[in-house]
Design a protein around this motif. Structure first.
Motif, PDB file in Angstrom:
ATOM      1  N   ASP A 121       0.829  -1.215   0.000  1.00  0.00           N
ATOM      2  CA  ASP A 121       0.000   0.000   0.000  1.00  0.00           C
ATOM      3  C   ASP A 121       0.855   1.253   0.000  1.00  0.00           C
ATOM      4  O   ASP A 121       0.531   2.249  -0.658  1.00  0.00           O
ATOM      5  N   ILE A 150       2.297   2.060  -3.473  1.00  0.00           N
ATOM      6  CA  ILE A 150       1.367   2.775  -4.346  1.00  0.00           C
ATOM      7  C   ILE A 150       1.444   4.275  -4.077  1.00  0.00           C
ATOM      8  O   ILE A 150       1.569   5.090  -5.002  1.00  0.00           O
ATOM      9  N   LYS A 151       1.379   4.627  -2.802  1.00  0.00           N
ATOM     10  CA  LYS A 151       1.373   6.037  -2.424  1.00  0.00           C
ATOM     11  C   LYS A 151       2.691   6.720  -2.779  1.00  0.00           C
ATOM     12  O   LYS A 151       2.710   7.834  -3.324  1.00  0.00           O
ATOM     13  N   TYR A 203       5.041   5.728  -5.013  1.00  0.00           N
ATOM     14  CA  TYR A 203       5.287   5.779  -6.459  1.00  0.00           C
ATOM     15  C   TYR A 203       4.417   6.848  -7.136  1.00  0.00           C
ATOM     16  O   TYR A 203       4.851   7.495  -8.097  1.00  0.00           O
ATOM     17  N   GLU A 204       3.193   7.036  -6.633  1.00  0.00           N
ATOM     18  CA  GLU A 204       2.337   8.070  -7.218  1.00  0.00           C
ATOM     19  C   GLU A 204       2.943   9.457  -7.008  1.00  0.00           C
ATOM     20  O   GLU A 204       2.979  10.275  -7.939  1.00  0.00           O
ATOM     21  N   ALA A 264       2.809   2.088  -9.757  1.00  0.00           N
ATOM     22  CA  ALA A 264       1.700   2.322  -8.828  1.00  0.00           C
ATOM     23  C   ALA A 264       0.423   1.670  -9.337  1.00  0.00           C
ATOM     24  O   ALA A 264      -0.311   1.019  -8.579  1.00  0.00           O
ATOM     25  N   TRP A 265       0.154   1.826 -10.640  1.00  0.00           N
ATOM     26  CA  TRP A 265      -1.074   1.275 -11.225  1.00  0.00           C
ATOM     27  C   TRP A 265      -1.098  -0.250 -11.134  1.00  0.00           C
ATOM     28  O   TRP A 265      -2.123  -0.850 -10.805  1.00  0.00           O
ATOM     29  N   LEU A 274       0.254  -2.115  -8.952  1.00  0.00           N
ATOM     30  CA  LEU A 274       0.067  -2.548  -7.566  1.00  0.00           C
ATOM     31  C   LEU A 274      -1.365  -2.350  -7.070  1.00  0.00           C
ATOM     32  O   LEU A 274      -1.773  -2.968  -6.082  1.00  0.00           O
ATOM     33  N   THR A 275      -2.137  -1.482  -7.746  1.00  0.00           N
ATOM     34  CA  THR A 275      -3.516  -1.246  -7.294  1.00  0.00           C
ATOM     35  C   THR A 275      -4.380  -2.493  -7.439  1.00  0.00           C
ATOM     36  O   THR A 275      -5.434  -2.581  -6.797  1.00  0.00           O
ATOM     37  N   ASN A 311      -7.516   4.472  -6.689  1.00  0.00           N
ATOM     38  CA  ASN A 311      -6.960   3.799  -7.875  1.00  0.00           C
ATOM     39  C   ASN A 311      -7.301   4.568  -9.148  1.00  0.00           C
ATOM     40  O   ASN A 311      -6.496   4.619 -10.091  1.00  0.00           O
ATOM     41  N   ILE A 367      -4.898   7.370  -9.955  1.00  0.00           N
ATOM     42  CA  ILE A 367      -3.653   6.905 -10.572  1.00  0.00           C
ATOM     43  C   ILE A 367      -3.888   6.519 -12.021  1.00  0.00           C
ATOM     44  O   ILE A 367      -3.078   6.820 -12.906  1.00  0.00           O
TER      45      ILE A 367
END
Length: 441
Positions: free
Chosen positions: A125, A128-129, A131-132, A154-155, A157-158, A167, A170
């Motif tokens: 989690d 994702i945050k 990398y965004e 990031a995408w 991993l969503t 999501n 992103i």
């Protein structure tokens, strides 16, 4: 901040205190509140099924509060893992500060430390945050290749958290990156997949999804589908997002213009100007003025065309040259002047547009201006046309999409030059231009 209590109860209490969650916030119907009390007091050991139940209730509260956080059972069962999450949050806060302060230099040592923590504790989690935000920084610095690298991470991993509403944010950023890099079909495909679950998409994301979906169709010269999507956007939105409405009406006008429906185009542009009365984005207004001037040149109404051009020129020095709009406005001035037969003015503004398209990393406007200058060179002599093409060689080549067929064409051209067979060389060049570099190759 390290957790002083090396047990699950202490971790749960720490999480609740940090997130301002009281026990009564949790679902009473499934006795989660009572369970949390028993675990925190040490009367009941925390097992995986109970950890999942507690995490579900906490995450429901976080989603209701629109907080981009996810608590997982492993966080409650492993104190070191949650401490690592806190350290990662500090790195993320630092990156976010860089972004907000427009300081786009990322400390590579910090990035290495961040990646180590993310991988050591498998913090999906937080990946994702992080990398965004890194992708956002590269977007703001106009490094679209690096932005793509991190937004794609990031995408991908969503998929682990399919119900996470963020999501879509992103996904929209990734698709926008495809558009910025000329990968229009990739953007269209991603949006089509997303719209299968349209009822699950929050409106604040849906309307931006629609706009970029329409933009990808427009850039692909698919004007009817673009207009259909814009219509959907205007029907679905109840949010007062005036900037998005302005852009939607402007894009609608561009589609009508390309289709030769000039009256509908003017109507759309006027709608954009009406929306602009609710915003303070002056450079957007001049972009619309430029589009209206172009329509009037097509209608051969020179007086009205010059009126809008003069309005732009009057405030030209006030425009933000670092904005994406500046190159677009200069390009519109050049197009209108070319239609009006003022070729020297057209040359001036094509060159100005090209200069700032390069500075602001707008690949599509680099292509548009180079092609326009080459075509203008057939009407007047542009003394430095060869120098311009040489100066922008790297930009042109880096933006091209190569395949075996196109590489074969270039090898054929090189062979004709080597053999001084210029008749065949010119014939092949004419065929390439005829088929616009695609269908006939």
């Amino acid at each position: 901040m390290a957790i002083s209590e090396p047990n699950p109860g202490g971790i749960i209490k720490r999480i609740r205190e940090m997130l301002n969650i009281i026990q009564s916030d949790t679902t009473e119907g499934n006795n989660t509140s009572k369970l949390i009390d028993l675990v925190e007091s040490g009367k009941v050991p925390l097992k995986i099924d109970n950890a999942e139940l507690i995490c579900k209730d906490i995450n429901d509260i976080l989603e209701e509060r629109n907080m981009d956080l996810i608590i997982e059972p492993e966080d409650l069962l492993n104190p070191q893992r949650y401490e690592a999450k806190e350290k990662v949050e500090n790195y993320i806060a630092k990156l976010d500060k860089h972004k907000n302060q427009e300081d786009y230099v990322i400390d590579l040592d910090d990035l290495d430390d961040l990646e180590f923590l993310l991988n050591e504790y498998n913090l999906m989690d937080k990946k994702i945050k992080a990398y965004e935000i890194i992708g956002d920084i590269y977007f703001n610095s106009r490094d679209y290749d690096k932005e793509y690298e991190y937004m794609l991470k990031a995408w991908e991993l969503t998929a682990r958290y399919p119900k996470r509403k963020f999501n879509y944010r992103i996904m929209i950023k990734l698709s926008s990156n495809y558009i910025d890099r000329g990968k229009y079909q990739d953007a269209i495909t991603l949006y089509q997949k997303a719209l299968v679950n349209i009822s699950e998409i929050p409106e604040k994301y849906l309307i931006h999804l629609y706009y970029n979906y329409a933009l990808a169709f427009f850039r692909s010269k698919m004007y009817f589908p673009a207009l259909e999507v814009i219509s959907d956007l205007l029907c679905h939105t109840e949010r007062k997002d005036y900037d998005l409405w302005r852009r939607a009406y402007n894009l609608q006008g561009l589609c009508h213009l390309e289709m030769g429906d000039y009256e509908s185009s003017l109507n759309s542009y006027n709608n954009a100007l009406q929306v602009l009365t609710f915003t303070g984005y002056s450079d957007h207004k001049y972009l619309v003025y430029g589009n209206i001037a172009e329509v009037y040149t097509k209608l051969k109404d020179e007086n009205r065309a010059y009126k809008y051009l003069d309005w732009i020129l009057k405030d030209m020095d006030e425009l933000d040259k670092s904005s994406d709009n500046y190159s677009a406005i200069c390009n519109q001035l050049a197009i209108s002047y070319e239609y009006l037969g003022e070729f020297e003015q057209a040359e001036k503004y094509y060159k100005e547009s090209l200069k700032y398209a390069k500075k602001n990393v707008q690949q599509n406007y680099i292509f548009k201006n180079i092609i326009s200058l080459i075509e203008l060179n057939t009407k007047i002599k542009i003394d430095d046309i060869c120098e311009i093409m040489e100066e922008y060689n790297d930009d042109i080549i880096s933006g091209m999409k190569f395949n075996d067929g196109k590489l074969t064409v270039f090898r054929c051209l090189k062979t004709y030059v080597d053999n001084q067979d210029y008749n065949r060389f010119e014939k092949l060049i004419d065929n390439i231009i005829k088929y616009q570099g695609g269908e006939g190759i």
